[in-house]
Write a protein that holds these residues in place. Structure first.
Motif, PDB file in Angstrom:
ATOM      1  N   GLY A   3       0.837  -1.192   0.000  1.00 55.43           N
ATOM      2  CA  GLY A   3       0.000   0.000   0.000  1.00 55.43           C
ATOM      3  C   GLY A   3       0.869   1.238   0.000  1.00 55.43           C
ATOM      4  O   GLY A   3       1.959   1.253  -0.570  1.00 55.43           O
ATOM      5  N   ARG A   4       0.409   2.219   0.717  1.00 57.57           N
ATOM      6  CA  ARG A   4       1.120   3.498   0.712  1.00 57.57           C
ATOM      7  C   ARG A   4       2.429   3.419   1.483  1.00 57.57           C
ATOM      8  O   ARG A   4       2.631   2.546   2.321  1.00 57.57           O
ATOM      9  CB  ARG A   4       0.236   4.614   1.255  1.00 57.57           C
ATOM     10  CG  ARG A   4       0.023   4.605   2.730  1.00 57.57           C
ATOM     11  CD  ARG A   4      -0.875   5.793   3.161  1.00 57.57           C
ATOM     12  NE  ARG A   4      -0.734   6.029   4.573  1.00 57.57           N
ATOM     13  CZ  ARG A   4       0.106   6.892   5.126  1.00 57.57           C
ATOM     14  NH1 ARG A   4       0.865   7.650   4.383  1.00 57.57           N
ATOM     15  NH2 ARG A   4       0.182   7.033   6.429  1.00 57.57           N
ATOM     16  N   ASN A   6       4.536   4.229   4.325  1.00 55.34           N
ATOM     17  CA  ASN A   6       4.235   4.644   5.693  1.00 55.34           C
ATOM     18  C   ASN A   6       5.292   5.595   6.214  1.00 55.34           C
ATOM     19  O   ASN A   6       4.974   6.625   6.798  1.00 55.34           O
ATOM     20  CB  ASN A   6       4.107   3.415   6.601  1.00 55.34           C
ATOM     21  CG  ASN A   6       3.724   3.780   8.006  1.00 55.34           C
ATOM     22  OD1 ASN A   6       4.569   4.221   8.772  1.00 55.34           O
ATOM     23  ND2 ASN A   6       2.457   3.615   8.338  1.00 55.34           N
ATOM     24  N   GLU A  83       2.896  -0.097   3.837  1.00 55.25           N
ATOM     25  CA  GLU A  83       1.739  -0.687   4.484  1.00 55.25           C
ATOM     26  C   GLU A  83       1.220  -1.863   3.664  1.00 55.25           C
ATOM     27  O   GLU A  83       1.280  -1.834   2.435  1.00 55.25           O
ATOM     28  CB  GLU A  83       0.632   0.355   4.634  1.00 55.25           C
ATOM     29  CG  GLU A  83       1.038   1.498   5.537  1.00 55.25           C
ATOM     30  CD  GLU A  83      -0.019   2.587   5.641  1.00 55.25           C
ATOM     31  OE1 GLU A  83      -1.055   2.519   4.936  1.00 55.25           O
ATOM     32  OE2 GLU A  83       0.205   3.527   6.434  1.00 55.25           O
ATOM     33  N   VAL A  84       0.738  -2.892   4.364  1.00 55.96           N
ATOM     34  CA  VAL A  84       0.066  -4.021   3.734  1.00 55.96           C
ATOM     35  C   VAL A  84      -1.202  -4.303   4.530  1.00 55.96           C
ATOM     36  O   VAL A  84      -1.238  -4.108   5.747  1.00 55.96           O
ATOM     37  CB  VAL A  84       0.941  -5.292   3.648  1.00 55.96           C
ATOM     38  CG1 VAL A  84       2.154  -5.062   2.754  1.00 55.96           C
ATOM     39  CG2 VAL A  84       1.378  -5.769   5.011  1.00 55.96           C
ATOM     40  N   ALA A  85      -2.223  -4.776   3.838  1.00 51.78           N
ATOM     41  CA  ALA A  85      -3.495  -5.069   4.505  1.00 51.78           C
ATOM     42  C   ALA A  85      -3.417  -6.355   5.315  1.00 51.78           C
ATOM     43  O   ALA A  85      -3.991  -6.456   6.396  1.00 51.78           O
ATOM     44  CB  ALA A  85      -4.622  -5.155   3.480  1.00 51.78           C
ATOM     45  N   GLU A 133       1.477  -4.091   8.887  1.00 49.30           N
ATOM     46  CA  GLU A 133       0.077  -4.438   8.640  1.00 49.30           C
ATOM     47  C   GLU A 133      -0.819  -3.310   9.136  1.00 49.30           C
ATOM     48  O   GLU A 133      -0.721  -2.879  10.289  1.00 49.30           O
ATOM     49  CB  GLU A 133      -0.292  -5.729   9.359  1.00 49.30           C
ATOM     50  CG  GLU A 133      -1.727  -6.162   9.062  1.00 49.30           C
ATOM     51  CD  GLU A 133      -2.027  -7.519   9.650  1.00 49.30           C
ATOM     52  OE1 GLU A 133      -1.778  -8.521   8.946  1.00 49.30           O
ATOM     53  OE2 GLU A 133      -2.484  -7.569  10.800  1.00 49.30           O
ATOM     54  N   THR A 134      -1.678  -2.846   8.253  1.00 43.73           N
ATOM     55  CA  THR A 134      -2.612  -1.779   8.626  1.00 43.73           C
ATOM     56  C   THR A 134      -4.057  -2.233   8.539  1.00 43.73           C
ATOM     57  O   THR A 134      -4.946  -1.530   9.001  1.00 43.73           O
ATOM     58  CB  THR A 134      -2.426  -0.543   7.716  1.00 43.73           C
ATOM     59  OG1 THR A 134      -2.670  -0.940   6.373  1.00 43.73           O
ATOM     60  CG2 THR A 134      -1.042   0.040   7.880  1.00 43.73           C
ATOM     61  N   SER A 136      -5.923  -2.211   6.068  1.00 41.79           N
ATOM     62  CA  SER A 136      -6.754  -1.504   5.072  1.00 41.79           C
ATOM     63  C   SER A 136      -6.136  -1.582   3.699  1.00 41.79           C
ATOM     64  O   SER A 136      -5.036  -1.932   3.503  1.00 41.79           O
ATOM     65  CB  SER A 136      -6.916  -0.051   5.448  1.00 41.79           C
ATOM     66  OG  SER A 136      -5.683   0.593   5.636  1.00 41.79           O
TER      67      SER A 136
END
Length: 136
Positions: A3-4, A6, A83-85, A133-134, A136
């Motif tokens: 993801g984004r 962080n 970030e990863v879900a 881990e987020t 989302s």
């Protein structure tokens, strides 16, 4: 999968002096110092609006940051964090592809209270990658 961004982490020999430079010279908003004994560091996060900069200082004798600073006495970029879900799924996918997770391969709690792992820099063009881990 990722993801984004962080944060970008910078190892520094003196956390107070580094934080003061970012605050006084760059006008940055500086967070509180946070000791993370499990990781062997004390950190300060700088909020840049779209991501963060993490300043890292060694904490204790066995700190991996101390070894980094021996090679780079003035400090320098240490890692980037994405970030990863779903961290477990990300680890499985990466290991299946041949990437190495550092340590025992199991997530630890990071500075934001979320599970994190680090990926071997030799598997990512010389860059240490942290996955957080987020959900989302």
């Amino acid at each position: 999968m990722i993801g984004r961004l962080n944060h970008i982490a910078i190892a520094v020999p003196d956390l107070d002096a580094a934080a003061a430079k970012y605050r006084d010279q760059l006008g940055a908003r500086i967070g509180m110092q946070q000791p993370l004994p499990e990781h062997g560091v004390t950190v300060v996060f700088i909020d840049t609006g779209n991501t963060k900069v993490e300043l890292l200082e060694p904490l204790g004798e066995g700190s991996p940051i101390a070894a980094f600073l021996e090679k780079n006495p003035g400090g320098g970029m240490h890692h980037v964090c994405f970030e990863v879900a779903d961290l477990a799924a990300a680890i499985a996918r990466l290991q299946q592809a041949g990437a190495r997770v550092l340590g025992d391969g199991r997530p630890r709690t990071g500075a934001h209270g979320n599970p994190v792992v680090f990926l071997h820099p030799r598997d990512f063009d010389g860059t240490l990658i942290e996955l957080e881990e987020t959900g989302s």
